[in-house]
Design a protein around this motif. Structure first.
Motif, PDB file in Angstrom:
ATOM      1  N   ARG A  36       7.649  14.536 -10.364  1.00  0.00           N
ATOM      2  CA  ARG A  36       6.821  13.979 -11.437  1.00  0.00           C
ATOM      3  C   ARG A  36       7.186  12.532 -11.774  1.00  0.00           C
ATOM      4  NH1 ARG A  36       6.663  18.911 -15.917  1.00  0.00           N
ATOM      5  NH2 ARG A  36       6.163  20.601 -14.460  1.00  0.00           N
ATOM      6  N   LEU A  37       8.244  12.003 -11.186  1.00  0.00           N
ATOM      7  CA  LEU A  37       8.655  10.637 -11.497  1.00  0.00           C
ATOM      8  C   LEU A  37       7.663   9.647 -10.900  1.00  0.00           C
ATOM      9  CD1 LEU A  37      12.526  10.807 -10.933  1.00  0.00           C
ATOM     10  CD2 LEU A  37      11.247  11.083 -13.065  1.00  0.00           C
ATOM     11  N   PRO A  38       7.111   8.739 -11.698  1.00  0.00           N
ATOM     12  CA  PRO A  38       6.103   7.797 -11.192  1.00  0.00           C
ATOM     13  C   PRO A  38       6.744   6.643 -10.429  1.00  0.00           C
ATOM     14  CG  PRO A  38       6.466   7.440 -13.537  1.00  0.00           C
ATOM     15  CD  PRO A  38       7.310   8.620 -13.160  1.00  0.00           C
ATOM     16  N   VAL A  39       6.432   6.532  -9.140  1.00  0.00           N
ATOM     17  CA  VAL A  39       6.982   5.484  -8.274  1.00  0.00           C
ATOM     18  C   VAL A  39       5.832   4.792  -7.559  1.00  0.00           C
ATOM     19  CG1 VAL A  39       8.451   4.994  -6.287  1.00  0.00           C
ATOM     20  CG2 VAL A  39       9.161   6.735  -7.944  1.00  0.00           C
ATOM     21  N   ASP A  40       5.778   3.471  -7.669  1.00  0.00           N
ATOM     22  CA  ASP A  40       4.726   2.693  -7.020  1.00  0.00           C
ATOM     23  C   ASP A  40       4.933   2.652  -5.509  1.00  0.00           C
ATOM     24  OD1 ASP A  40       2.479   0.558  -7.359  1.00  0.00           O
ATOM     25  OD2 ASP A  40       3.976  -0.417  -6.085  1.00  0.00           O
ATOM     26  N   TYR A  41       3.842   2.463  -4.764  1.00  0.00           N
ATOM     27  CA  TYR A  41       3.915   2.420  -3.309  1.00  0.00           C
ATOM     28  C   TYR A  41       4.851   1.317  -2.826  1.00  0.00           C
ATOM     29  CZ  TYR A  41       2.682   1.371   1.501  1.00  0.00           C
ATOM     30  OH  TYR A  41       2.758   1.093   2.844  1.00  0.00           O
ATOM     31  N   ALA A  70      16.318   4.683  -7.216  1.00  0.00           N
ATOM     32  CA  ALA A  70      15.876   3.454  -7.881  1.00  0.00           C
ATOM     33  C   ALA A  70      15.155   3.768  -9.184  1.00  0.00           C
ATOM     34  CB  ALA A  70      14.963   2.660  -6.953  1.00  0.00           C
ATOM     35  N   ALA A  71      14.316   4.801  -9.167  1.00  0.00           N
ATOM     36  CA  ALA A  71      13.568   5.172 -10.367  1.00  0.00           C
ATOM     37  C   ALA A  71      14.494   5.651 -11.481  1.00  0.00           C
ATOM     38  CB  ALA A  71      12.544   6.255 -10.032  1.00  0.00           C
ATOM     39  N   LEU A  72      15.544   6.370 -11.118  1.00  0.00           N
ATOM     40  CA  LEU A  72      16.465   6.918 -12.112  1.00  0.00           C
ATOM     41  C   LEU A  72      17.436   5.880 -12.647  1.00  0.00           C
ATOM     42  CD1 LEU A  72      17.403  10.350 -10.461  1.00  0.00           C
ATOM     43  CD2 LEU A  72      16.031  10.011 -12.530  1.00  0.00           C
ATOM     44  N   ASN A  73      17.859   4.946 -11.801  1.00  0.00           N
ATOM     45  CA  ASN A  73      18.991   4.095 -12.163  1.00  0.00           C
ATOM     46  C   ASN A  73      18.723   2.596 -12.099  1.00  0.00           C
ATOM     47  OD1 ASN A  73      20.808   6.427 -12.349  1.00  0.00           O
ATOM     48  ND2 ASN A  73      20.577   6.535 -10.129  1.00  0.00           N
ATOM     49  N   GLY A  74      17.508   2.192 -11.689  1.00  0.00           N
ATOM     50  CA  GLY A  74      17.262   0.781 -11.444  1.00  0.00           C
ATOM     51  C   GLY A  74      17.329  -0.114 -12.669  1.00  0.00           C
ATOM     52  N   GLY A  75      16.662   0.247 -13.724  1.00  0.00           N
ATOM     53  CA  GLY A  75      16.657  -0.563 -14.930  1.00  0.00           C
ATOM     54  C   GLY A  75      15.701  -1.736 -14.872  1.00  0.00           C
ATOM     55  N   ASP A  77       5.399   2.858 -14.094  1.00  0.00           N
ATOM     56  CA  ASP A  77       6.147   3.377 -12.949  1.00  0.00           C
ATOM     57  C   ASP A  77       7.573   2.862 -13.025  1.00  0.00           C
ATOM     58  OD1 ASP A  77       6.427   0.867 -11.002  1.00  0.00           O
ATOM     59  OD2 ASP A  77       4.385   0.854 -11.771  1.00  0.00           O
ATOM     60  N   LEU A  78       8.459   3.478 -12.263  1.00  0.00           N
ATOM     61  CA  LEU A  78       9.891   3.220 -12.390  1.00  0.00           C
ATOM     62  C   LEU A  78      10.494   2.716 -11.077  1.00  0.00           C
ATOM     63  CD1 LEU A  78      10.846   6.469 -14.364  1.00  0.00           C
ATOM     64  CD2 LEU A  78      10.257   4.224 -15.300  1.00  0.00           C
ATOM     65  N   GLY A  79      11.507   1.879 -11.203  1.00  0.00           N
ATOM     66  CA  GLY A  79      12.248   1.405 -10.037  1.00  0.00           C
ATOM     67  C   GLY A  79      11.729   0.118  -9.429  1.00  0.00           C
ATOM     68  N   SER A  80      10.564  -0.338  -9.845  1.00  0.00           N
ATOM     69  CA  SER A  80       9.957  -1.509  -9.203  1.00  0.00           C
ATOM     70  C   SER A  80      10.708  -2.798  -9.538  1.00  0.00           C
ATOM     71  CB  SER A  80       8.489  -1.629  -9.597  1.00  0.00           C
ATOM     72  OG  SER A  80       8.322  -1.560 -10.995  1.00  0.00           O
ATOM     73  N   ALA A  81      11.182  -2.939 -10.775  1.00  0.00           N
ATOM     74  CA  ALA A  81      11.921  -4.151 -11.132  1.00  0.00           C
ATOM     75  C   ALA A  81      13.222  -4.241 -10.343  1.00  0.00           C
ATOM     76  CB  ALA A  81      12.202  -4.174 -12.632  1.00  0.00           C
ATOM     77  N   TYR A  82      13.877  -3.102 -10.171  1.00  0.00           N
ATOM     78  CA  TYR A  82      15.117  -3.086  -9.396  1.00  0.00           C
ATOM     79  C   TYR A  82      14.862  -3.439  -7.931  1.00  0.00           C
ATOM     80  CZ  TYR A  82      19.461  -1.424  -7.310  1.00  0.00           C
ATOM     81  OH  TYR A  82      20.634  -1.341  -6.607  1.00  0.00           O
ATOM     82  N   MET A  83      13.777  -2.931  -7.373  1.00  0.00           N
ATOM     83  CA  MET A  83      13.432  -3.283  -6.001  1.00  0.00           C
ATOM     84  C   MET A  83      13.073  -4.763  -5.889  1.00  0.00           C
ATOM     85  SD  MET A  83      13.768  -0.860  -3.748  1.00  0.00           S
ATOM     86  CE  MET A  83      15.300  -0.466  -4.596  1.00  0.00           C
ATOM     87  N   GLY A 133      17.917   1.882 -16.976  1.00  0.00           N
ATOM     88  CA  GLY A 133      17.659   2.986 -16.061  1.00  0.00           C
ATOM     89  C   GLY A 133      17.269   4.247 -16.814  1.00  0.00           C
ATOM     90  N   LEU A 134      16.349   5.017 -16.249  1.00  0.00           N
ATOM     91  CA  LEU A 134      15.853   6.227 -16.899  1.00  0.00           C
ATOM     92  C   LEU A 134      16.978   7.210 -17.211  1.00  0.00           C
ATOM     93  CD1 LEU A 134      13.499   8.058 -17.833  1.00  0.00           C
ATOM     94  CD2 LEU A 134      13.349   8.889 -15.475  1.00  0.00           C
ATOM     95  N   SER A 135      17.878   7.440 -16.268  1.00  0.00           N
ATOM     96  CA  SER A 135      18.966   8.401 -16.499  1.00  0.00           C
ATOM     97  C   SER A 135      19.789   8.007 -17.716  1.00  0.00           C
ATOM     98  CB  SER A 135      19.874   8.486 -15.275  1.00  0.00           C
ATOM     99  OG  SER A 135      19.220   9.101 -14.194  1.00  0.00           O
TER     100      SER A 135
END
Length: 354
Positions: free
Chosen positions: A266-271, A287-292, A177-183, A244-246
């Motif tokens: 379709r972007l996988p994002v955790d709850y 966050a999913a696109l740019n978090g890294g 999933d994406l964006g979790s590390a950035y969060m 980041g995905l982008s």
């Protein structure tokens, strides 16, 4: 919130044992795990032997105050992460990491025990991933802690995957999933600000433990590389998602001379990621696109692999490659189309105009 590296009772000044004494302490008991490691620590240089495979090499440099903050990053976690992010680069080329060398710049406020704690994380990562620590260097630093790790790996000559192999109509896939590390980073930074130097402050991480783990202790996706191999799939292009995905997709498209379309729904994002994003007033998709720092894999496969790749646990198809004239875009849930932009971490920001 106290600084993580200060939480040790007995401290030994590095000057009391010297550079070679320190090296002896942190490398004691290291034994080779790989046949390609002919000789490791203990000589002027390591001896590696790769007779029948391509050799892969990756280097990462981590600077205190730029890439990590020791207010909330424990040294053992930092050592683990520093090693794993290098392993991830080798896996992203469809290879296997075999050895690392470690260079450290150490300021005078660090003690022997601090460096042993840092190395314990690196050695744990090496044990888990089957990698040999074969050498390195230490020197004094006037700007905090500096970590430079070079990872050496290998891959069969016909299995190395580059950024440049994608084709029009190839499917775009991501692991995890994406964006979790950035969060997780946003949460840690928030608690640091709230603590305002209060040594008795207790950070509020309940219900967000996954985000903290993703930021402080990421894992390289060795399992995905193994699953692709066992499924008979060789990606046409691949990168790990560090910036980041982008940003990574734009790199793939530029190297492969393609465009791309990915789909918001379709972007996988955790709850926990979605909940934290809502809490701080940010879009989870942003966050999913740019978090890294997720260190997941983004890769492309031929269209005919759709059914096979979709069955791999932890992999999701999020879009497809196009001709370069169509550019790179995100298709929103309501059918809107927005160009992808590299808004993730910038390693070389412009100088302050003032």
């Amino acid at each position: 919130m106290t600084r993580c590296f200060d939480n040790m009772e007995s401290q030994t000044e590095i000057s009391t044992i010297g550079e070679f004494g320190l090296i002896g302490r942190i490398t004691d008991g290291i034994e080779p795990k790989n046949a390609s490691t002919v000789a490791g620590v203990g000589d002027d240089g390591a001896v590696l032997r790769y007779p029948d495979t391509d050799v892969l090499v990756s280097t990462d440099l981590l600077l205190e105050g730029v890439h990590f903050d020791l207010t909330y990053v424990p040294l053992k976690h930092l050592g683990y992460k520093a090693a794993v992010v290098n392993f991830s680069d080798i896996y992203a080329m469809n290879g296997t990491p075999r050895q690392i060398t470690v260079g450290l710049g150490i300021s005078s406020r660090f003690t022997v025990e601090h460096i042993e704690e840092l190395y314990s994380g690196m050695r744990l990562a090496c044990d888990i991933y089957g990698v040999d620590l074969v050498g390195g260097d230490t020197t004094a630093s006037r700007s905090g802690l500096v970590i430079s790790i070079t990872c050496i790996g290998d891959a069969d000559k016909d299995k190395v995957v580059f950024r440049s192999g994608a084709h029009d109509t190839d499917l775009i896939c991501v692991s995890g999933d994406l964006g979790s590390a950035y969060m997780g980073l946003q949460l840690l930074e928030r608690e640091k600000r709230v603590s305002a130097g209060d040594k008795d402050f207790v950070p509020q991480f309940e219900g967000k433990e996954y985000l903290i783990e993703r930021q402080l202790k990421p894992e390289a996706r060795k399992d995905i590389i193994a699953a692709l191999s066992s499924s008979g799939i060789k990606p046409t292009s691949m990168m790990d998602i560090s910036d980041g995905l982008s940003s990574e997709l734009l790199h793939l498209c530029k190297a492969s001379d393609t465009g791309c379309r990915i789909y918001e729904d379709r972007l996988p994002v955790d709850y926990q990621t979605a909940a934290m994003a809502e809490e701080i007033g940010m879009s989870a998709i942003t966050a999913a696109l740019n978090g890294g720092e997720d260190y997941e894999l983004v890769f492309t496969v031929p269209l005919h692999c759709h059914d096979t790749v979709s069955k791999i646990e932890g992999v999701k198809v999020i879009g497809h490659m196009t001709g370069p004239e169509l550019g790179c875009a995100l298709i929103t849930a309501d059918g809107g189309e927005f160009p992808l932009k590299a808004q993730g971490f910038n390693h070389m920001p412009a100088a302050d105009a003032s």
